[in-house]
Each structure stands twice: as C-alpha cells, then as structure tokens.
Design an enzyme around this catalytic site. Structure first.
Site, PDB file in Angstrom:
ATOM      1  N   GLY A  73      29.111  23.295 -49.675  1.00 10.45           N
ATOM      2  CA  GLY A  73      29.417  23.487 -48.260  1.00 10.45           C
ATOM      3  C   GLY A  73      29.614  22.165 -47.525  1.00 10.45           C
ATOM      4  N   SER A  74      28.865  21.138 -47.937  1.00  5.75           N
ATOM      5  CA  SER A  74      28.969  19.845 -47.254  1.00  5.75           C
ATOM      6  C   SER A  74      30.286  19.142 -47.588  1.00  5.75           C
ATOM      7  CB  SER A  74      27.783  18.950 -47.617  1.00  5.75           C
ATOM      8  OG  SER A  74      26.592  19.546 -47.123  1.00  5.75           O
TER       9      SER A  74
ATOM     10  N   SER B  52      24.835  15.820 -46.659  1.00  2.26           N
ATOM     11  CA  SER B  52      24.063  16.779 -47.450  1.00  2.26           C
ATOM     12  C   SER B  52      23.098  17.485 -46.510  1.00  2.26           C
ATOM     13  CB  SER B  52      23.274  16.067 -48.552  1.00  2.26           C
ATOM     14  OG  SER B  52      22.332  16.953 -49.115  1.00  2.26           O
TER      15      SER B  52
ATOM     16  N   SER C 254      20.611  19.595 -47.085  1.00  5.09           N
ATOM     17  CA  SER C 254      19.209  19.491 -47.513  1.00  5.09           C
ATOM     18  C   SER C 254      18.758  18.031 -47.585  1.00  5.09           C
ATOM     19  CB  SER C 254      19.044  20.121 -48.897  1.00  5.09           C
ATOM     20  OG  SER C 254      19.829  19.399 -49.835  1.00  5.09           O
TER      21      SER C 254
ATOM     22  N   THR D  21      20.651  16.751 -52.516  1.00  7.84           N
ATOM     23  CA  THR D  21      21.631  17.018 -53.583  1.00  7.84           C
ATOM     24  C   THR D  21      21.841  15.726 -54.378  1.00  7.84           C
ATOM     25  OG1 THR D  21      22.635  18.791 -52.344  1.00  7.84           O
ATOM     26  CG2 THR D  21      24.032  17.757 -54.003  1.00  7.84           C
TER      27      THR D  21
ATOM     28  N   ARG E 287      25.157  26.367 -47.171  1.00  9.55           N
ATOM     29  CA  ARG E 287      26.529  26.879 -46.964  1.00  9.55           C
ATOM     30  C   ARG E 287      26.671  27.603 -45.631  1.00  9.55           C
ATOM     31  NH1 ARG E 287      23.920  30.017 -50.509  1.00  9.55           N
ATOM     32  NH2 ARG E 287      23.999  32.297 -50.369  1.00  9.55           N
TER      33      ARG E 287
ATOM     34  N   GLU F 182      28.943  32.458 -53.949  1.00  7.82           N
ATOM     35  CA  GLU F 182      27.518  32.333 -53.603  1.00  7.82           C
ATOM     36  C   GLU F 182      26.974  33.527 -52.818  1.00  7.82           C
ATOM     37  OE1 GLU F 182      25.588  28.413 -53.013  1.00  7.82           O
ATOM     38  OE2 GLU F 182      27.602  27.749 -52.491  1.00  7.82           O
TER      39      GLU F 182
ATOM     40  N   HIS G 255      54.825  26.266 -59.335  1.00 10.85           N
ATOM     41  CA  HIS G 255      55.335  25.432 -60.426  1.00 10.85           C
ATOM     42  C   HIS G 255      54.553  25.669 -61.710  1.00 10.85           C
ATOM     43  CE1 HIS G 255      58.045  23.222 -57.756  1.00 10.85           C
ATOM     44  NE2 HIS G 255      57.108  23.484 -56.853  1.00 10.85           N
TER      45      HIS G 255
ATOM     46  N   LYS H 242      19.454  23.664 -61.419  1.00 12.31           N
ATOM     47  CA  LYS H 242      18.780  22.502 -60.821  1.00 12.31           C
ATOM     48  C   LYS H 242      17.414  22.263 -61.464  1.00 12.31           C
ATOM     49  CE  LYS H 242      21.191  22.321 -56.424  1.00 12.31           C
ATOM     50  NZ  LYS H 242      21.196  22.593 -54.992  1.00 12.31           N
TER      51      LYS H 242
END
Ligand SMILES: O=P(O)(O)OC[C@H]1O[C@H](O)[C@H](O)[C@@H](O)[C@@H]1O
Length: 342
Positions: A54-55, A96, A98, A101, A148, A230, A246, A339
């Site tokens: 999202g960032s 970020s 949070s 990240t 997000r 998400e 293309h 994570k």
C-alpha cells in the site's frame, strides 16, 4: 442473509467503518503541519519513493495524479536497496505505515549511506527510530489502521510533502473536492443495496483481470489487484494499454470459459483516441473468446478526482467480495506466515 448481518459475522476489525470514514484520513494528512527545513530543495535533481504494498502504491498513484506536473525524474523503489544513481541530489521519501517493513528499513539505511535528502512517512517503528537517530524529518501518520487501508493517509501526506517543498503547485482546491466526494460516496457505498456490492456479486467465482493505461490509471489497476488479493483473498492480475496489445492480447486466443476470468476495464475520457480504439477492439476479441467484461469509469469532472473516485470504488468492491466469500477483510495469514519465517 442481509449484508449488514454478514458483515457483523466476518469483519473482525470493522473495516466497514474504516472505509466509511476514509475522507477523514485525507483531512488528517492534509492538515499536517510539516517541518521540512532540513531539505535543501535547490539541490534536488530526482525523487525516489521507497516502500512496499500500500505504501508503494501511494508512490505509484502520485505518478498518475501529477502526470502533467512533476518536473523531476521520479521513481518508485520496491526493494532492499536504492538504485545506484541515488546521491545527495536525490530526495528519498521512505514510506512505511507500520515503520517495520524490512525492505523499506533497508532502503532507508541505503539512503542514509548514500547521503540522500530523506523524509520518512510512518506511524513509528524502526523507520521512526532510524530517522530520529539521523535527524531525518518524519511525517507522522495516524495509528490504528491496517497499512493498506491507510493508503489515503499515506498518499495525501506524500502529496503534502511535494507541495510543502514547492515541487508542485498548490493542491488545496482539488483535495477539498476529493474529501467532499468521498463523504458523499461513503453514504452510497455503505447502503444495504449499492453498486459496489452488485459489482462484488458479479465477480464471485471469477478471477479479475484489470486493464488500465500506463502512467494514467496504472496505479488504480495495481491497487485493485492488491485489494482483491489482500481483502478478498483471490488471485487478480493487471496489465496496461498499450503494452498489453503487444503480447497479452495473444494469450486470449487460448482462453477457455472454465478459467472464469472477468476483465475489468478502467476507462477514462482523457485517454488518447488510439487507446480508446485499442480498448474497443481488444474487448471485442476478449468477448469473442468467451470472457465477460466490466467497464468502470468515474463521471467526475476533474481527472485527479476521478482517480481517487476509482480507487475508492475498488476498495469497496474488494471489501464486499471478502464479505460475500465469508473471509475476513483484515486477515492476511499467508503474509504473516511468510514474515514469521523470513
Ligand atoms: O506500509 P507498510 O507498513 O510498510 O506495509 C507494507 C505492506 O506490508 C504488508 O505486506 C501488508 O500486508 C501490506 O498490506 C502493506 O501494504
């Protein structure tokens, strides 16, 4: 079952209210008082926004939003390191929500090492600590959101930074128009019956393929895709005109209806006439191969307002698709697992 009852049983963190109050995120960021006196604007030759998810989309969206206004080479970086050219003439915005990240923390360290001029956008975490240790200005966002869902906090803070550094003209009028629009739309989209819920229903059981246009609506397509992933926990893919004509256009030759794709065309009146023709001809081929198409556009007068209008539309569609699929629009188990194991 009524949608409001379904929401009560699956929406664990009340993202319904978050979506309804989105305009308040814009008000918050737009009213921030920034102190960016450490940044020497006269030295800036290029700009990098570094972030993920999202960032990063906030950074992409700026390319669409300011497509006729940005006077500097501008890049969105989504990795652990910055490109080699980054130096003291580069404005790096490390974004970020949070603040934790790992790729963004690493890119921020790289920016410090490369002596870039840096501004951070965050709620805290490692990014804020690093910034404080290195006398880097921090634009503090409101806490309490899933990253997000905080796109609007993030994007309008970014826009405010650009305006404060006089890299662009004043955006006040347009931002107020956007706030007003989202206030009105939030009333409509939160009703028991509404078009975003209908669109979500029509996507049940399908894999969305979102088609937009490079540098004009590309960030909106990327946002739709990420939110389908998400929020709704489904696969979704996106591509841009004219590039898709293309290569990807040929893939439709072997399309089989069992694949259940549904194409979402993001249309806009500003597209070049040839691009409009490309949408028409390619859509005909797609329909002939058996896939359905949904055309989406915003009827607002101003292009910037239309961009945010479409992003907000997508946020509601993907939210309702989660509810209809009986999945929590907050949880992201696979990302958490990843994570924990990195
Ligand atoms: O903005 P940040 O806190 O750095 O988060 C960046 C991204 O990280 C995670 O993977 C989240 O699931 C995404 O929704 C988020 O956008």
């Amino acid at each position: 079952m009524k949608i409001s009852e379904m929401i009560k049983s699956v929406d664990s963190q009340n993202q319904f209210e978050v979506l309804k109050n989105t305009y308040q995120q814009i008000e918050y960021s737009w009213n921030l008082k920034l102190n960016l006196s450490q940044i020497d604007t006269s030295k800036i030759k290029n700009v990098i926004v570094t972030g993920l998810g999202g960032s990063a989309i906030g950074g992409d969206l700026l390319i669409n939003f300011l497509r006729d206004e940005i006077k500097y080479p501008y890049q969105v970086n989504r990795n652990y390191n910055l490109p080699k050219y980054a130096n003291e003439n580069t404005l790096v915005i490390a974004s970020s929500y949070s603040g934790n990240t790992e790729e963004t923390v690493s890119a921020l360290n790289d920016a410090i090492k490369k002596k870039c001029q840096v501004v951070c956008i965050t709620t805290g975490g490692k990014i804020e600590n690093l910034a404080n240790q290195n006398s880097i200005p921090v634009v503090k966002l409101l806490k309490g959101f899933q990253p997000r869902y905080a796109l609007y906090l993030n994007f309008f803070a970014l826009l405010k930074i650009f305006e404060s550094l006089i890299l662009i003209d004043k955006q006040e009028k347009i931002v107020q128009e956007i706030i007003l629009l989202l206030k009105q739309k939030s009333e409509i989209y939160s009703k028991e019956k509404n078009e975003t819920l209908n669109l979500a229903e029509s996507l049940l059981g399908h894999t969305p393929i979102i088609y937009a246009v490079s540098d004009i609506t590309s960030a909106v397509a990327c946002r739709f895709k990420g939110q389908f992933n998400e929020n709704s926990k489904v696969h979704a893919f996106y591509n841009f005109y004219p590039e898709l004509d293309h290569n990807e256009i040929v893939g439709w030759e072997s399309y089989r209806s069992i694949m259940n794709f549904k194409v979402i065309n993001l249309l806009d009146e500003t597209y070049n006439e040839q691009i409009k023709k490309r949408f028409e001809i390619t859509s005909k081929l797609i329909k002939n191969s058996g896939a359905e198409i949904i055309n989406l556009n915003s009827s607002e007068k101003n292009f910037k307002v239309r961009l945010i209008d479409l992003i907000y539309l997508g946020d509601w569609i993907t939210y309702y698709l989660a509810i209809l699929r009986n999945v929590d629009p907050t949880e992201i188990d696979n990302i958490n697992f990843l994570k924990d194991n990195l």
